[in-house]
Design a protein around this motif. Structure first.
Motif, PDB file in Angstrom:
ATOM      1  N   ARG A 123      -0.962 -40.693 -15.348  1.00 44.18           N
ATOM      2  CA  ARG A 123      -1.534 -41.198 -14.098  1.00 44.18           C
ATOM      3  C   ARG A 123      -1.280 -42.694 -13.944  1.00 44.18           C
ATOM      4  O   ARG A 123      -1.050 -43.186 -12.837  1.00 44.18           O
ATOM      5  CB  ARG A 123      -3.039 -40.889 -14.057  1.00 44.18           C
ATOM      6  CG  ARG A 123      -3.347 -39.431 -13.744  1.00 44.18           C
ATOM      7  CD  ARG A 123      -4.835 -39.151 -13.831  1.00 44.18           C
ATOM      8  NE  ARG A 123      -5.295 -39.126 -15.213  1.00 44.18           N
ATOM      9  CZ  ARG A 123      -6.562 -39.261 -15.577  1.00 44.18           C
ATOM     10  NH1 ARG A 123      -7.501 -39.473 -14.671  1.00 44.18           N
ATOM     11  NH2 ARG A 123      -6.905 -39.202 -16.849  1.00 44.18           N
ATOM     12  N   TYR A 124      -1.322 -43.408 -15.047  1.00 49.55           N
ATOM     13  CA  TYR A 124      -0.996 -44.824 -15.015  1.00 49.55           C
ATOM     14  C   TYR A 124       0.442 -45.027 -14.542  1.00 49.55           C
ATOM     15  O   TYR A 124       0.717 -45.887 -13.685  1.00 49.55           O
ATOM     16  CB  TYR A 124      -1.186 -45.425 -16.404  1.00 49.55           C
ATOM     17  CG  TYR A 124      -0.652 -46.827 -16.559  1.00 49.55           C
ATOM     18  CD1 TYR A 124      -1.403 -47.931 -16.157  1.00 49.55           C
ATOM     19  CD2 TYR A 124       0.610 -47.049 -17.112  1.00 49.55           C
ATOM     20  CE1 TYR A 124      -0.912 -49.222 -16.298  1.00 49.55           C
ATOM     21  CE2 TYR A 124       1.107 -48.339 -17.262  1.00 49.55           C
ATOM     22  CZ  TYR A 124       0.346 -49.416 -16.848  1.00 49.55           C
ATOM     23  OH  TYR A 124       0.843 -50.686 -16.989  1.00 49.55           O
ATOM     24  N   ARG A 161       2.333 -43.006 -12.757  1.00 42.72           N
ATOM     25  CA  ARG A 161       2.483 -42.652 -11.336  1.00 42.72           C
ATOM     26  C   ARG A 161       1.973 -43.775 -10.448  1.00 42.72           C
ATOM     27  O   ARG A 161       2.588 -44.099  -9.421  1.00 42.72           O
ATOM     28  CB  ARG A 161       1.736 -41.348 -11.033  1.00 42.72           C
ATOM     29  CG  ARG A 161       2.447 -40.101 -11.541  1.00 42.72           C
ATOM     30  CD  ARG A 161       1.897 -38.840 -10.874  1.00 42.72           C
ATOM     31  NE  ARG A 161       0.501 -38.626 -11.189  1.00 42.72           N
ATOM     32  CZ  ARG A 161       0.076 -37.883 -12.212  1.00 42.72           C
ATOM     33  NH1 ARG A 161       0.951 -37.319 -13.027  1.00 42.72           N
ATOM     34  NH2 ARG A 161      -1.219 -37.723 -12.445  1.00 42.72           N
ATOM     35  N   ARG A 162       0.864 -44.378 -10.823  1.00 42.11           N
ATOM     36  CA  ARG A 162       0.322 -45.466 -10.021  1.00 42.11           C
ATOM     37  C   ARG A 162       1.257 -46.673 -10.019  1.00 42.11           C
ATOM     38  O   ARG A 162       1.324 -47.415  -9.033  1.00 42.11           O
ATOM     39  CB  ARG A 162      -1.045 -45.879 -10.559  1.00 42.11           C
ATOM     40  CG  ARG A 162      -1.835 -46.770  -9.602  1.00 42.11           C
ATOM     41  CD  ARG A 162      -3.174 -47.151 -10.183  1.00 42.11           C
ATOM     42  NE  ARG A 162      -3.030 -48.006 -11.365  1.00 42.11           N
ATOM     43  CZ  ARG A 162      -4.033 -48.373 -12.146  1.00 42.11           C
ATOM     44  NH1 ARG A 162      -5.259 -47.934 -11.909  1.00 42.11           N
ATOM     45  NH2 ARG A 162      -3.817 -49.148 -13.190  1.00 42.11           N
ATOM     46  N   GLN A 163       1.993 -46.856 -11.112  1.00 37.46           N
ATOM     47  CA  GLN A 163       2.938 -47.964 -11.205  1.00 37.46           C
ATOM     48  C   GLN A 163       4.284 -47.627 -10.579  1.00 37.46           C
ATOM     49  O   GLN A 163       5.178 -48.489 -10.534  1.00 37.46           O
ATOM     50  CB  GLN A 163       3.152 -48.342 -12.675  1.00 37.46           C
ATOM     51  CG  GLN A 163       1.898 -48.762 -13.423  1.00 37.46           C
ATOM     52  CD  GLN A 163       1.286 -50.038 -12.879  1.00 37.46           C
ATOM     53  OE1 GLN A 163       2.001 -50.981 -12.565  1.00 37.46           O
ATOM     54  NE2 GLN A 163      -0.035 -50.063 -12.730  1.00 37.46           N
ATOM     55  N   TYR A 214      -7.230 -46.258 -17.510  1.00 35.07           N
ATOM     56  CA  TYR A 214      -6.253 -45.385 -18.154  1.00 35.07           C
ATOM     57  C   TYR A 214      -5.914 -45.964 -19.532  1.00 35.07           C
ATOM     58  O   TYR A 214      -6.085 -47.159 -19.784  1.00 35.07           O
ATOM     59  CB  TYR A 214      -4.990 -45.267 -17.305  1.00 35.07           C
ATOM     60  CG  TYR A 214      -5.207 -44.659 -15.944  1.00 35.07           C
ATOM     61  CD1 TYR A 214      -6.053 -43.556 -15.786  1.00 35.07           C
ATOM     62  CD2 TYR A 214      -4.586 -45.178 -14.809  1.00 35.07           C
ATOM     63  CE1 TYR A 214      -6.258 -42.988 -14.539  1.00 35.07           C
ATOM     64  CE2 TYR A 214      -4.781 -44.617 -13.550  1.00 35.07           C
ATOM     65  CZ  TYR A 214      -5.637 -43.524 -13.422  1.00 35.07           C
ATOM     66  OH  TYR A 214      -5.846 -42.963 -12.192  1.00 35.07           O
TER      67      TYR A 214
END
Length: 310
Positions: free
Chosen positions: A37-38, A40-42, A231
């Motif tokens: 998830r980290y 994807r956010r980046q 995260y």
């Protein structure tokens, strides 16, 4: 908030937390959640998240050693993770091989006598990962100052099931009396080497569940659990210290409960039981508020009529 100010605030908060902590748990277990998830956010892929998470892992290992933790277990790859896309897992397996060799050769690992062990169904992993595990375990075999367990192809219920089957087989073979089965018989079959009871589970990433992680060693020991939202790649030293503080508060609550239970029993116990109850109260007396501190005459046994014995 400007970055320099944020850093100063964070540093001050870390100092405050460090001052509030008086001890350390023996065994900390971490569910390294939120790498994908980290990423994807980046705007990156899962591999970038796992690599960023590996950097956090190295820092946490140092933090544990700094405050006196003796054993750290990392939930790195579960049996359910095999269901993820093959290309994602292959990249993660390459990273595991790289980090296992890097850890096994690191000067700080040998200087601090860190024993690296893998727990789980490692035979399910690709051969290159199994070879890396064997290399790391062999290079650090015999060290006992700090234990680093890496849970790979791990499933808590499956380990308990295998242990139960092992006990049943020993009973069927006549090697074990079913009436003599005890805790040690289960623990000997869970892992190749002993694992300490878990004192604290840490899970970042916002999920509030322990995901079948070390159920025998954590639930049986009533481990403290600390959930937080960052995260895993964002997990900070302040987050880590907050987890340690949660453990300390849990321990203090446990001490108060034991002392209060012993006090409640004092008026109804016999002479042999009184000595044990008094011993418990003496050990945990300092955990009680001053208003609950017992007087010495409260340790006197009562007769059947409820009067203090002469």
């Amino acid at each position: 908030m400007k970055r320099w100010l944020r850093q100063r605030v964070d540093a001050a908060y870390e100092r405050l937390l460090s001052q509030e902590i008086s001890g350390a748990p023996t065994h900390v277990a971490v569910i390294q959640d939120g790498n994908r998830r980290y990423a994807r956010r980046q705007g990156g892929d899962a591999h970038e998240g796992h690599r960023a998470g590996a950097e956090t892992t190295e820092r946490v290992l140092e933090w544990c050693q700094d405050i006196g933790v003796e054993e750290l277990t990392l939930y790195t790859f579960s049996t359910e993770n095999f269901e993820r896309p093959a290309e994602e897992n292959e990249a993660l397996f390459d990273l595991l091989c790289e980090k296992l060799h890097e850890f096994a050769d690191a000067d700080r690992v040998h200087e601090n006598e860190v024993c690296i062990r893998a727990i789980g169904e490692t035979e399910m992993l690709p051969e290159r990962v199994q070879n890396a595990v064997e290399y790391a375990e062999r290079r650090t075999y015999g060290y006992d100052q700090f234990v680093l367990n890496i849970a790979l192809a791990y499933g808590g219920r499956s380990r308990l099931l295998e242990a139960a089957r092992g006990v049943a087989e020993s009973v069927d073979a006549g090697d074990l009396d079913h009436e003599a089965i005890d805790v040690e018989d289960i623990e000997r079959r869970l892992y190749d080497q002993p694992v300490r009871d878990v004192d604290l589970i840490i899970r970042p990433g916002g999920e509030e569940r322990t995901s079948n992680f070390l159920p025998w060693h954590a639930n049986g020991n009533e481990a403290a659990v600390f959930f937080c939202t960052p995260y895993w790649p964002e997990f900070s030293k302040a987050d880590f210290l907050r987890g340690i503080r949660t453990y300390e508060h849990r321990q203090e609550s446990w001490r108060r409960t034991r002392a209060r239970r012993a006090l409640a029993l004092l008026g109804a116990v016999s002479e042999p039981e009184l000595a044990e109850a008094r011993s418990i109260v003496d050990r945990f007396r300092d955990s009680l508020p001053s208003s609950e501190q017992p007087e010495d005459d409260e340790f006197e046994p009562s007769d059947s009529s409820g009067r203090a014995a002469d």
